[in-house]
Write a protein that holds these residues in place. Structure first.
Motif, PDB file in Angstrom:
ATOM      1  N   VAL A 133      75.521 -43.951 -28.763  1.00  0.00           N
ATOM      2  CA  VAL A 133      74.715 -45.165 -28.637  1.00  0.00           C
ATOM      3  C   VAL A 133      73.258 -44.802 -28.387  1.00  0.00           C
ATOM      4  O   VAL A 133      72.352 -45.307 -29.051  1.00  0.00           O
ATOM      5  N   GLU A 134      73.009 -43.918 -27.438  1.00  0.00           N
ATOM      6  CA  GLU A 134      71.623 -43.533 -27.132  1.00  0.00           C
ATOM      7  C   GLU A 134      70.977 -42.821 -28.314  1.00  0.00           C
ATOM      8  O   GLU A 134      69.805 -43.087 -28.646  1.00  0.00           O
ATOM      9  N   GLU A 135      71.706 -41.922 -28.933  1.00  0.00           N
ATOM     10  CA  GLU A 135      71.142 -41.219 -30.086  1.00  0.00           C
ATOM     11  C   GLU A 135      70.874 -42.187 -31.228  1.00  0.00           C
ATOM     12  O   GLU A 135      69.864 -42.070 -31.935  1.00  0.00           O
ATOM     13  N   GLY A 136      71.766 -43.167 -31.413  1.00  0.00           N
ATOM     14  CA  GLY A 136      71.554 -44.166 -32.454  1.00  0.00           C
ATOM     15  C   GLY A 136      70.322 -44.997 -32.194  1.00  0.00           C
ATOM     16  O   GLY A 136      69.523 -45.266 -33.109  1.00  0.00           O
ATOM     17  N   ILE A 137      70.127 -45.435 -30.955  1.00  0.00           N
ATOM     18  CA  ILE A 137      68.926 -46.208 -30.618  1.00  0.00           C
ATOM     19  C   ILE A 137      67.680 -45.363 -30.829  1.00  0.00           C
ATOM     20  O   ILE A 137      66.675 -45.830 -31.383  1.00  0.00           O
ATOM     21  N   ASP A 138      67.722 -44.108 -30.392  1.00  0.00           N
ATOM     22  CA  ASP A 138      66.570 -43.213 -30.590  1.00  0.00           C
ATOM     23  C   ASP A 138      66.215 -43.098 -32.074  1.00  0.00           C
ATOM     24  O   ASP A 138      65.034 -43.130 -32.451  1.00  0.00           O
ATOM     25  N   ARG A 139      67.214 -42.947 -32.916  1.00  0.00           N
ATOM     26  CA  ARG A 139      66.945 -42.820 -34.352  1.00  0.00           C
ATOM     27  C   ARG A 139      66.302 -44.087 -34.914  1.00  0.00           C
ATOM     28  O   ARG A 139      65.381 -44.017 -35.739  1.00  0.00           O
ATOM     29  N   LEU A 140      66.776 -45.241 -34.476  1.00  0.00           N
ATOM     30  CA  LEU A 140      66.202 -46.500 -34.951  1.00  0.00           C
ATOM     31  C   LEU A 140      64.753 -46.640 -34.505  1.00  0.00           C
ATOM     32  O   LEU A 140      63.907 -47.148 -35.253  1.00  0.00           O
ATOM     33  N   LEU A 141      64.433 -46.203 -33.300  1.00  0.00           N
ATOM     34  CA  LEU A 141      63.071 -46.340 -32.795  1.00  0.00           C
ATOM     35  C   LEU A 141      62.116 -45.348 -33.447  1.00  0.00           C
ATOM     36  O   LEU A 141      60.916 -45.617 -33.562  1.00  0.00           O
ATOM     37  N   SER A 175      74.628 -45.541 -18.218  1.00  0.00           N
ATOM     38  CA  SER A 175      75.025 -44.542 -19.206  1.00  0.00           C
ATOM     39  C   SER A 175      74.194 -44.596 -20.476  1.00  0.00           C
ATOM     40  O   SER A 175      74.070 -43.587 -21.167  1.00  0.00           O
ATOM     41  N   ILE A 176      73.628 -45.773 -20.838  1.00  0.00           N
ATOM     42  CA  ILE A 176      72.763 -45.818 -22.020  1.00  0.00           C
ATOM     43  C   ILE A 176      71.297 -45.819 -21.638  1.00  0.00           C
ATOM     44  O   ILE A 176      70.424 -46.069 -22.475  1.00  0.00           O
ATOM     45  N   SER A 177      71.017 -45.527 -20.377  1.00  0.00           N
ATOM     46  CA  SER A 177      69.639 -45.541 -19.895  1.00  0.00           C
ATOM     47  C   SER A 177      69.020 -44.150 -19.884  1.00  0.00           C
ATOM     48  O   SER A 177      68.034 -43.919 -19.191  1.00  0.00           O
ATOM     49  N   CYS A 178      69.587 -43.227 -20.638  1.00  0.00           N
ATOM     50  CA  CYS A 178      69.138 -41.835 -20.596  1.00  0.00           C
ATOM     51  C   CYS A 178      68.613 -41.341 -21.939  1.00  0.00           C
ATOM     52  O   CYS A 178      68.440 -40.130 -22.130  1.00  0.00           O
ATOM     53  N   GLY A 179      68.380 -42.252 -22.878  1.00  0.00           N
ATOM     54  CA  GLY A 179      67.865 -41.853 -24.183  1.00  0.00           C
ATOM     55  C   GLY A 179      66.439 -41.336 -24.102  1.00  0.00           C
ATOM     56  O   GLY A 179      65.762 -41.443 -23.071  1.00  0.00           O
ATOM     57  N   HIS A 180      65.949 -40.805 -25.204  1.00  0.00           N
ATOM     58  CA  HIS A 180      64.609 -40.215 -25.243  1.00  0.00           C
ATOM     59  C   HIS A 180      63.525 -41.226 -25.613  1.00  0.00           C
ATOM     60  O   HIS A 180      62.361 -41.028 -25.263  1.00  0.00           O
ATOM     61  N   GLU A 181      63.862 -42.292 -26.302  1.00  0.00           N
ATOM     62  CA  GLU A 181      62.847 -43.210 -26.827  1.00  0.00           C
ATOM     63  C   GLU A 181      62.834 -44.572 -26.147  1.00  0.00           C
ATOM     64  O   GLU A 181      61.908 -45.350 -26.349  1.00  0.00           O
ATOM     65  N   ASN A 206      56.548 -45.600 -31.145  1.00  0.00           N
ATOM     66  CA  ASN A 206      57.287 -45.831 -29.912  1.00  0.00           C
ATOM     67  C   ASN A 206      56.717 -45.006 -28.770  1.00  0.00           C
ATOM     68  O   ASN A 206      56.615 -45.490 -27.635  1.00  0.00           O
ATOM     69  N   GLN A 207      56.327 -43.778 -29.054  1.00  0.00           N
ATOM     70  CA  GLN A 207      55.767 -42.929 -28.016  1.00  0.00           C
ATOM     71  C   GLN A 207      54.450 -43.484 -27.498  1.00  0.00           C
ATOM     72  O   GLN A 207      54.164 -43.427 -26.297  1.00  0.00           O
ATOM     73  N   GLN A 208      53.623 -44.058 -28.383  1.00  0.00           N
ATOM     74  CA  GLN A 208      52.373 -44.668 -27.937  1.00  0.00           C
ATOM     75  C   GLN A 208      52.640 -45.856 -27.018  1.00  0.00           C
ATOM     76  O   GLN A 208      51.942 -46.046 -26.016  1.00  0.00           O
TER      77      GLN A 208
END
Length: 696
Positions: free
Chosen positions: A350-358, A516-522, A607-609
């Protein structure tokens, strides 16, 4: 009408699941016995049961092992909004989409974002439980996870964070988030509340996907009901708009919390205040709402009712739907959801999927509630010595109506054996690395434990333990034996259970309690504080970071304590709720203002900005000092400062200068007569000017 909603708490959060190794046995048909104990359930019966291990299953997600084990012993999985009987929703990481879609076992769902640099794709789907092991063995399936259940994680808010219109920086063009889509993925939107309607009575909701609704030809991913703005506008003209549309927030239960979670969350982020008198943070934004399905893993019997609010597969499909609906418009999505389990290192699918979308496109962001588990005793950590043991003491309450889950994560090179000790001190046997074990009573699995080596997404090891509600209350000991130890560091999390939350014995380790889904990178993860007090103290429940791999989460904090916002089925009423679920939409609204300001100035923000802008403009004292805080994050969010940062970041907009004549005309004066210079012969009209005349 949609299916009945489970009772909602005023504290909210959570989301996804992870892997392990397969072994399961019908102990009544096997002679090998690893242990025995007397099982006492709430009805007072007693029976001698045994535990054995079976190495038949392939290496896979412990939750999938648990589901398969239950099915083998005749415990049928009920159908849900998106699955059939004995069918499970899954997330998968694959290397060949054609091969995945070509499997007859797979009902294809969403493809989440573009391929990663390694060529892998993250996809969703549904698979019969009888075929899960076969699908997991396919060479192009590098990871397969079962869906994990989700649970729901103003006036003072708007003033304190500087989002009120009169507190906005001079020259801003954000216009309350105009031109931006705010996506809310939650439970129970009162589309008829005046805070979500325009002055002409029409709806501000551009689209509403009810994942619980009846399936139709245009259902996203083949389930639920999609309502467009025209459908909602038509329903709003009727005496009972909820009956007319076929969707509506449930009435308040007699003894339950007042108002639905999704209505409250949506109002904080984007309500316009036409009913309540106080607008949300981005009152001019368009709203897209997804009613996440009340499904996950329901089973026959009483445990089906009110035990889960949605699942991680449907969450990713909801995010993809919102982004598809938004198209090229800037989009801020709010997730006030989550779970406690998982590796807490950003590697869940889930986290990796959200990161990819962002990362796939600019001008989009996802804000997630940090979780409300700081004071709940759901996390434990420690070090297992070589040839020694570490005890995790798990306290099961006497009043409970649902199973309890525990996840243990440790370093890949280590090898730990789990010994399970019942409250009466009897050992139920051990689960060695790479095996599993089940305990049955009257043909039903009442305890299941699985130890999986080398998770494909982070290469760490995990142990999952599942206790059914029929097991005795009291202190269960999870004793970890150090078979081979290099690191020895262990982290464990207990899943959320609103029917009777279990916890680790005191003293508690309240660090690393974010969801558990609050640990993504983006993603932007949000903690909660109380904006009603001058000292703006942290909410006692607001969870702490960092992630298990040491990254700084949460990023920011916002008001989430006793927030007054829209109450469903009142038309214009409000209700107070508390939780990081209330802090996250305040941040989502600020992101919408940032995106609107950037959009008006014709610039794109990665997203990083967006994350950097929020961090740079966050206010300190509290938190003290200048460094990141494990609960406040980088500080308290500041809408006015964030918008001002965009103004300074953007190049100046071109301004067409006014001529003197236009300035005078604007003031209501006539154009002055131009006096010709004396003794200068003017060129005749229509004739070509000479060089001399041009020089003049």
């Amino acid at each position: 009408m949609p299916t009945a909603f489970p009772p909602e708490r005023q504290r909210e959060e959570q989301v996804e699941t992870e892997p392990r190794k397969d072994e399961d046995i019908d102990i009544e048909s096997r002679s090998s016995i690893a242990g025995a104990f007397v099982l006492q359930d709430r009805s007072g019966f007693g029976a001698s049961v045994t535990a054995v291990a079976d190495l038949a299953m392939t290496a896979m997600d412990p939750r999938l092992q648990w589901l398969v084990a239950r099915r083998r012993h005749g415990m049928a999985k009920m159908a849900s909004s998106s699955t059939g009987v004995d069918e499970v929703a899954v997330l998968a990481k694959i290397t060949d989409r054609d091969a995945w879609e070509g499997l007859s076992e797979v009902t294809v769902g969403a493809t989440v974002g573009p391929p990663a640099q390694d060529g892998t794709l993250i996809v969703t789907g549904r698979i019969p439980l009888s075929r899960v092991e076969f699908v997991r063995r396919q060479s192009f399936v590098t990871s397969l996870k079962a869906a994990q259940r989700l649970t729901p994680s103003l006036h003072a808010t708007i003033r304190e964070i500087g989002a009120r219109a009169d507190l906005s920086p001079q020259g801003n063009l954000a216009n309350g988030g105009s031109g931006v889509v705010v996506g809310i993925i939650d439970f129970g939107l009162d589309f008829a509340h005046r805070n979500f309607c325009l002055s002409n009575g029409s709806s501000r909701v551009a689209a509403l996907w009810d994942q619980n609704g009846p399936t139709s030809a245009d259902s996203p991913y083949g389930y639920g009901k999609l309502y467009r703005k025209a459908d909602i506008d038509q329903a709003l003209t009727k005496q009972d708009p909820y009956a007319a549309l076929g969707y509506g927030p449930p009435p308040d239960p007699p003894a339950g919390p007042r108002g639905t979670h999704g209505t409250h969350v949506a109002d904080i982020a984007a309500g316009n205040g036409r009913g309540s008198g106080t607008p949300g943070v981005a009152p001019q934004a368009d709203i897209i709402f997804v009613e996440i399905a009340a499904s996950d893993i329901p089973w026959s019997g009483e445990e089906v009712v009110g035990k889960s609010f949605g699942d991680s597969v449907q969450l990713l499909e909801a995010i993809q739907f919102v982004l598809d609906e938004a198209g090229t418009r800037p989009c801020a999505i709010n997730l006030s959801l989550g779970t406690n389990g998982g590796p807490h290192d950003g590697t869940t699918l889930v986290e990796e999927g959200i990161d990819r979308l962002l990362r796939a496109a600019p001008n989009r962001a996802v804000a997630i509630a940090a979780s409300n588990s700081y004071a709940d005793g759901i996390h434990a950590s420690g070090d297992v010595p070589a040839d020694g043991t570490l005890d995790l003491n798990w306290e099961i309450p006497s009043v409970q109506a649902d199973h309890n889950e525990l996840e243990i994560w440790y370093s890949g090179p280590d090898r730990l054996t789990l010994e399970i000790i019942a409250p009466d001190g009897s050992s139920l046997g051990s689960v060695s690395p790479g095996t599993n074990k089940s305990i049955q009573h009257q043909g039903k699995v009442v305890l299941f434990a699985a130890s999986r080596l080398d998770d494909p997404n982070n290469h760490d090891n995990t142990i999952g333990v599942y206790l059914e509600e029929s097991l005795p209350a009291g202190q269960w000991t999870m004793r970890l034996h150090g078979d081979s130890v290099q690191s020895g560091r262990v982290h464990a999390w207990i899943e959320r259970n609103d029917a009777g939350q279990s916890q680790f014995a005191a003293p508690h380790d309240n660090s690393q309690t974010i969801g558990s889904i609050s640990c993504g990178h983006e993603t932007v993860v949000v903690g909660s504080y109380d904006a009603h007090k001058a000292s703006v103290p942290l909410s006692y429940f607001s969870s702490a970071g960092p992630t298990r791999d040491g990254r700084e989460k949460p990023e920011i904090s916002a008001p989430g304590h006793n927030v007054l916002a829209a109450r469903s089925r009142t038309g214009n009423g409000t209700v107070r709720k508390s939780g990081t679920s209330m802090a996250a939409p305040a941040t989502t609204g600020v992101i919408a203002l940032v995106l609107a300001e950037a959009n008006a100035r014709q610039i794109s923000l990665s997203n990083q900005q967006i994350r950097t802008i929020l961090a740079n403009t966050a206010r300190k004292n509290p938190p003290p000092g200048t460094v990141w805080h494990d609960r406040y994050g980088n500080g308290r969010i500041f809408a006015s400062g964030a918008v001002q940062e965009v103004i300074q970041l953007a190049p100046a907009l071109p301004v067409t200068p006014l001529t003197a004549a236009r300035k005078l005309k604007a003031r209501g004066k006539k154009k002055p007569q131009t006096r010709k210079p004396r003794n200068v012969k003017q060129p005749a009209r229509g004739k070509k000017k000479t060089a001399a005349s041009r020089r003049r």
